[in-house]
Design an enzyme around this catalytic site. Sequence first.
Site, PDB file in Angstrom:
ATOM      1  N   ASP A  34       1.022  -1.293   0.118  1.00 44.67           N
ATOM      2  CA  ASP A  34       0.051   0.260  -0.023  1.00 44.67           C
ATOM      3  C   ASP A  34       0.808   1.051   0.043  1.00 44.67           C
ATOM      4  OD1 ASP A  34      -2.314   1.676   0.957  1.00 44.67           O
ATOM      5  OD2 ASP A  34      -3.323  -0.200   0.682  1.00 44.67           O
ATOM      6  N   HIS A  68      -4.048   6.451   2.943  1.00 45.23           N
ATOM      7  CA  HIS A  68      -4.574   5.291   2.691  1.00 45.23           C
ATOM      8  C   HIS A  68      -3.710   3.978   3.421  1.00 45.23           C
ATOM      9  CE1 HIS A  68      -5.771   1.949  -0.003  1.00 45.23           C
ATOM     10  NE2 HIS A  68      -6.789   2.479  -0.081  1.00 45.23           N
ATOM     11  N   SER A 232     -11.209  -0.932  -0.180  1.00 39.55           N
ATOM     12  CA  SER A 232      -9.841  -1.169   0.315  1.00 39.55           C
ATOM     13  C   SER A 232      -9.859  -1.769   1.882  1.00 39.55           C
ATOM     14  CB  SER A 232      -9.245   0.352   0.219  1.00 39.55           C
ATOM     15  OG  SER A 232      -8.566   0.612  -0.632  1.00 39.55           O
TER      16      SER A 232
END
Length: 651
Positions: A34, A68, A232
Amino acid sequence: MSPPVFATKISMAGHQELWVETFGEPQICIAVLDGWVDQSHPSLVSAKLTPLEPLTPNISAQGSAAQHGTHVTSIIFGQHHGSVQGIAPQCRGLLIPIFTDGKGDAIAPCSQLDLARAILLAANHGAHIINISGGQLTPSGEADPLLTNAVRHCTNQNILIVAAAGNDGCNCLHIPGALPSVLAVGAMNTEGLPLDFSNWGEQYRTQGILALGENIPGAAPGGGITTSSGTSYATAVVSGVAALLLSLQVKRGQAPNPQAVRDAILRSAIACDDQPAPDCRRLLAGRLNVKGAMSLILQPGETMNENIELATVQSAPIGETNLPPPPQRQNPAVQAAAYSAPTSEVASQVVQPLLSSPQLKEQVNSGGIQPAACSCGGGNGTPVQLVYALGQLGFDFGTETRRDSIQQHMGAGANPQDHRQLLAYLDRNLWDTGAIIWTLNLDATPIYAIQPQGAYAEQAYERLRQFLTEQLTEGVERISIPGVVVGKVMLMSGQVVPVILPTLRCMYSWTTAALIEAVCGTPPAESASEQDRGVYGQRSQSVINFLERVYYELRNLGMTPQERAINYAATNAFNVERIFESAIQEEMDLDTIEVERSPLCRSGSECWDVKLTFFNPRRVFEQARKVYRFTVDVSDVCPVSVGRVRSWFVR
C-alpha cells in the site's frame, strides 16, 4: 477532569468469538502492499511491523497514499491499547510501499511489473497473507505474465493474496482480484447489502467475498483517527480475519494453511439464498461469515451459516475494551480501493465523487495498479536478494542532462539513442561506459539496472558492451544476469528499477540456434539421410519448445529460488538435451515444466528440482507419462547442477 479518550473497533458477528480464541500469533505474517505507513501512530507504535525497502520514488509521509496505507494497516494491526483496535493486533506485518501521491489528492497507480516485484518480495520474506487494497480495471481479467506468474508462485507456496474488487460500481473486474487463487473483496454496509460503488463480476462469483466496508475507522498519519468507506478497507477486514483463522490453526498445533482458510471463508459465505438481496450478482460468492469460517477451521465439514448481524463501529474508553484478555500461548500481499470518506471529529480526509464513465475509460487505459479509493479517483537486517534473470540488454541515461552531455561528447549531429553510434563512442571512450545505465529488459520493459562495481567492474562493462554488440550483429536473443540487488535507480521515463551488482562468471549471451547447436551438435549435412535429418530436427524443435516456454510462458523476474532454477536450466541446457534425446527415442512430447523443492541437498545449500513431464500424443491413454528431474543448487549467486538426471513413469 478531561474526558476519556475513546478507542474505535470494527464489530461484527463472530469477531468476539474469534477474539476469545486468539488476537493473532506472531508466527503469522501479513504483508501490506500500500502507501507509506505512520508507524509512530499510537495504535501502531508497538505493532510487530517491518518496513521493507520501497521501490517506488517520492514516498510521502503526509499525502493521500500515506493516509490510505496507514488506515489500511491499522485495520489489521491496530493495538488494543491504542485509539484504533485492529483485527489481528498480535500478528506480524511486512510493509511494502507501492503507492505514491499523484496530482492533487489522487494516489499514483502502481505498474503491474512493480506489483509483481512487491508480491515476490513479500513471498520471499515469509508472508502468509498479502493484502492488496487496490487494483487495475481490466476488460478481460488477464494480467501481465509477470504478475500472473507472481500470483501463481504464491499459490504454489500456499500464500493467500487478498485484493480489492474495486469501487467503480459496475459489472467489471480488477487485477489482481480477478486472477485465479486470489480472494477478491467487495464492500457491504452493516445490513449486509453491497455498497453502491462495490464492483461485481462473473469471476468474483466464485472467488469474491463481501465484507464490511462502510465508515470503517482507522489511523490517520500524525496520530488522528478517520473513517472511510471502500473495498480497500473491506479487504483489510478480510485479511485480518484470515490471519486470525491461521492463528487459530497454529494454536491448535496445526501448520498454517492459507488456502484452507480461503476455502473456509468462501464455503461459509452467506449467499442470497440465506439472506436475500435486491441483486444477488452483487453479493459475489456471499457475505463474510466469521462464525461459519471459524467452525470450518475448528471442525472441518461443519458450517455455522447464520444470517449476518453486523454492528456499527463501537467506541469504548481506551483500556476498557470489554474484550477478554488475550489467551495464554502454548508456544512463545494497483489503485487504492477506498470510497468516499466521511470524516470523524478527530481527523478529516478529502472526498471526491465516484468516477464517471470517461474517467473509468481513462483508468482502464492507464496501465497501472491503483489504490481502490474513490477518494483518490476510483530494513535493517534484510536478507540479500539474489537474482538470476534472463532478458535482453538495453541502456538508459537516467536524466536528460546526462544524455545531452554524452551527445555533446559524441559530436555534432550524433544520436546517443542509436545503439551503433553509442557503441562506437564507448569503444573510443571506455571511461564513459559507467555513465550509462545498462538495463535488462523483457520485451521493451526494463526490469533491472546493471551496475558493475569493484575490482572487475571494467571487465563486466566490457562484457555488457560485447552483449549489446552481439545483439546488433549476431542476433543474440537472451543474456543471463546473475547478481545481488544493491539499490534502485530512476530511468528517464520515471520508472524505478532495482540495481543488480552482477557476477561476471555467470554472465552469458546466446542465440537459440547457437544454444541448440551446442546442445544437439552440428546439423547434419544435406547429404545425410532423411532419417538423420528428421531426428536432428525433432531434437532441436523439442529444445526450442522448452526454451520458448521458459522465455514467454514462464518468463519471470529471477527473484525466487524456483525462478532462478528454471532460468539456469534454460541457460545450461545440456541437462535438458539428455532429457530430450531420451524422450524423442520414446516418441514423447513435452507436457509440463515444474519446479519443486528437492528432497536431497547438500548441507548449507538450497536445492530445487526442475521437473519435465512428457507424454506420447499417439498413445495418450495407453502409455504412462514420463517424468525427468534434475537438481539445481541456487544457494550461490551462480546456480549449479547437482547430481544426475532421474526419470520414472507416472500415471
